[in-house]
Design a protein around this motif. Sequence first.
Motif, PDB file in Angstrom:
ATOM      1  N   LYS A  92      -6.041  -3.498  -4.882  1.00  0.00           N
ATOM      2  CA  LYS A  92      -6.106  -2.234  -5.607  1.00  0.00           C
ATOM      3  C   LYS A  92      -6.196  -1.043  -4.661  1.00  0.00           C
ATOM      4  O   LYS A  92      -5.870   0.082  -5.033  1.00  0.00           O
ATOM      5  CB  LYS A  92      -7.311  -2.249  -6.538  1.00  0.00           C
ATOM      6  CG  LYS A  92      -7.235  -3.339  -7.602  1.00  0.00           C
ATOM      7  CD  LYS A  92      -8.501  -3.371  -8.440  1.00  0.00           C
ATOM      8  CE  LYS A  92      -8.478  -4.546  -9.374  1.00  0.00           C
ATOM      9  NZ  LYS A  92      -9.502  -5.529  -9.087  1.00  0.00           N
ATOM     10  N   VAL A  93      -6.673  -1.292  -3.434  1.00  0.00           N
ATOM     11  CA  VAL A  93      -6.842  -0.250  -2.425  1.00  0.00           C
ATOM     12  C   VAL A  93      -6.435  -0.836  -1.071  1.00  0.00           C
ATOM     13  O   VAL A  93      -6.721  -1.988  -0.788  1.00  0.00           O
ATOM     14  CB  VAL A  93      -8.313   0.236  -2.345  1.00  0.00           C
ATOM     15  CG1 VAL A  93      -8.505   1.260  -1.241  1.00  0.00           C
ATOM     16  CG2 VAL A  93      -8.791   0.800  -3.668  1.00  0.00           C
ATOM     17  N   PHE A  94      -5.787   0.000  -0.254  1.00  0.00           N
ATOM     18  CA  PHE A  94      -5.450  -0.388   1.116  1.00  0.00           C
ATOM     19  C   PHE A  94      -6.283   0.447   2.081  1.00  0.00           C
ATOM     20  O   PHE A  94      -6.433   1.657   1.890  1.00  0.00           O
ATOM     21  CB  PHE A  94      -3.972  -0.115   1.413  1.00  0.00           C
ATOM     22  CG  PHE A  94      -3.033  -1.061   0.729  1.00  0.00           C
ATOM     23  CD1 PHE A  94      -2.660  -2.249   1.331  1.00  0.00           C
ATOM     24  CD2 PHE A  94      -2.520  -0.756  -0.525  1.00  0.00           C
ATOM     25  CE1 PHE A  94      -1.786  -3.123   0.695  1.00  0.00           C
ATOM     26  CE2 PHE A  94      -1.648  -1.611  -1.167  1.00  0.00           C
ATOM     27  CZ  PHE A  94      -1.278  -2.804  -0.557  1.00  0.00           C
ATOM     28  N   ILE A  95      -6.811  -0.211   3.099  1.00  0.00           N
ATOM     29  CA  ILE A  95      -7.445   0.479   4.216  1.00  0.00           C
ATOM     30  C   ILE A  95      -6.585   0.187   5.427  1.00  0.00           C
ATOM     31  O   ILE A  95      -6.358  -0.974   5.771  1.00  0.00           O
ATOM     32  CB  ILE A  95      -8.900   0.014   4.442  1.00  0.00           C
ATOM     33  CG1 ILE A  95      -9.776   0.392   3.246  1.00  0.00           C
ATOM     34  CG2 ILE A  95      -9.450   0.623   5.745  1.00  0.00           C
ATOM     35  CD1 ILE A  95     -11.210  -0.110   3.336  1.00  0.00           C
ATOM     36  N   VAL A 125       3.289  11.766   0.061  1.00  0.00           N
ATOM     37  CA  VAL A 125       2.791  10.561   0.741  1.00  0.00           C
ATOM     38  C   VAL A 125       1.307  10.779   1.055  1.00  0.00           C
ATOM     39  O   VAL A 125       0.926  11.010   2.194  1.00  0.00           O
ATOM     40  CB  VAL A 125       3.594  10.279   2.035  1.00  0.00           C
ATOM     41  CG1 VAL A 125       3.166   8.952   2.650  1.00  0.00           C
ATOM     42  CG2 VAL A 125       5.090  10.278   1.769  1.00  0.00           C
ATOM     43  N   PRO A 126       0.461  10.726   0.018  1.00  0.00           N
ATOM     44  CA  PRO A 126      -0.957  11.013   0.230  1.00  0.00           C
ATOM     45  C   PRO A 126      -1.696   9.859   0.909  1.00  0.00           C
ATOM     46  O   PRO A 126      -1.500   8.696   0.575  1.00  0.00           O
ATOM     47  CB  PRO A 126      -1.486  11.227  -1.189  1.00  0.00           C
ATOM     48  CG  PRO A 126      -0.603  10.380  -2.038  1.00  0.00           C
ATOM     49  CD  PRO A 126       0.761  10.439  -1.385  1.00  0.00           C
ATOM     50  N   ILE A 140       2.329   2.645   4.730  1.00  0.00           N
ATOM     51  CA  ILE A 140       1.803   1.953   3.543  1.00  0.00           C
ATOM     52  C   ILE A 140       1.882   2.876   2.327  1.00  0.00           C
ATOM     53  O   ILE A 140       2.356   2.480   1.265  1.00  0.00           O
ATOM     54  CB  ILE A 140       0.359   1.466   3.780  1.00  0.00           C
ATOM     55  CG1 ILE A 140       0.326   0.393   4.863  1.00  0.00           C
ATOM     56  CG2 ILE A 140      -0.242   0.932   2.474  1.00  0.00           C
ATOM     57  CD1 ILE A 140      -1.068   0.031   5.334  1.00  0.00           C
ATOM     58  N   ALA A 141       1.424   4.118   2.485  1.00  0.00           N
ATOM     59  CA  ALA A 141       1.436   5.068   1.365  1.00  0.00           C
ATOM     60  C   ALA A 141       2.840   5.356   0.867  1.00  0.00           C
ATOM     61  O   ALA A 141       3.029   5.658  -0.316  1.00  0.00           O
ATOM     62  CB  ALA A 141       0.739   6.363   1.770  1.00  0.00           C
ATOM     63  N   SER A 142       3.828   5.241   1.738  1.00  0.00           N
ATOM     64  CA  SER A 142       5.210   5.486   1.311  1.00  0.00           C
ATOM     65  C   SER A 142       5.788   4.312   0.527  1.00  0.00           C
ATOM     66  O   SER A 142       6.825   4.454  -0.121  1.00  0.00           O
ATOM     67  CB  SER A 142       6.101   5.776   2.527  1.00  0.00           C
ATOM     68  OG  SER A 142       6.391   4.600   3.257  1.00  0.00           O
ATOM     69  N   VAL A 202      -4.512   4.694  -0.448  1.00  0.00           N
ATOM     70  CA  VAL A 202      -4.510   4.283   0.950  1.00  0.00           C
ATOM     71  C   VAL A 202      -5.531   5.135   1.696  1.00  0.00           C
ATOM     72  O   VAL A 202      -5.509   6.363   1.616  1.00  0.00           O
ATOM     73  CB  VAL A 202      -3.114   4.463   1.592  1.00  0.00           C
ATOM     74  CG1 VAL A 202      -3.151   4.083   3.077  1.00  0.00           C
ATOM     75  CG2 VAL A 202      -2.067   3.640   0.853  1.00  0.00           C
ATOM     76  N   ILE A 203      -6.412   4.454   2.415  1.00  0.00           N
ATOM     77  CA  ILE A 203      -7.419   5.125   3.227  1.00  0.00           C
ATOM     78  C   ILE A 203      -7.081   4.856   4.687  1.00  0.00           C
ATOM     79  O   ILE A 203      -7.005   3.706   5.111  1.00  0.00           O
ATOM     80  CB  ILE A 203      -8.836   4.596   2.907  1.00  0.00           C
ATOM     81  CG1 ILE A 203      -9.149   4.776   1.417  1.00  0.00           C
ATOM     82  CG2 ILE A 203      -9.875   5.290   3.798  1.00  0.00           C
ATOM     83  CD1 ILE A 203     -10.361   4.003   0.943  1.00  0.00           C
TER      84      ILE A 203
END
Length: 129
Positions: A55-58, A104-105, A71-73, A79-80
Amino acid sequence: MVDISILMGSESDHAIANRVTKVLDDTKYSYEVNVISAHRDPEKLEEHIAASDAKVFIAIAGLSAALPGVIASKTMKPVIGVPVSAKLGGLDALLSVVQMPPGVPVASVGIDNGANAAKLAIRILDLIE
């Protein structure tokens, strides 16, 4: 099923990943840790993102710190980015993470601050649970 996918651009980033997992080990959230370089193995990274149920990427990265932005793209999930102090005190990586193009946040935490990345991921997951 995994809640958080922790990705590093290099084996040398394990110390920062350990700061993330140390915080997550005391929570109900599951995670996985992988080393996949956006530069050296872009196909593997794209496959991982597409197949991941996280659900979340670091994303932990130094130098050009391309990993969080790549990753965000490729996903609409949060994405953190964790900039690493590999060179220039980490300022190069920090600026790379926070200066993403429109659309691309990437959220960013402080240089080498894996613990805050974990805490931010927990807050995001607490909101969607």
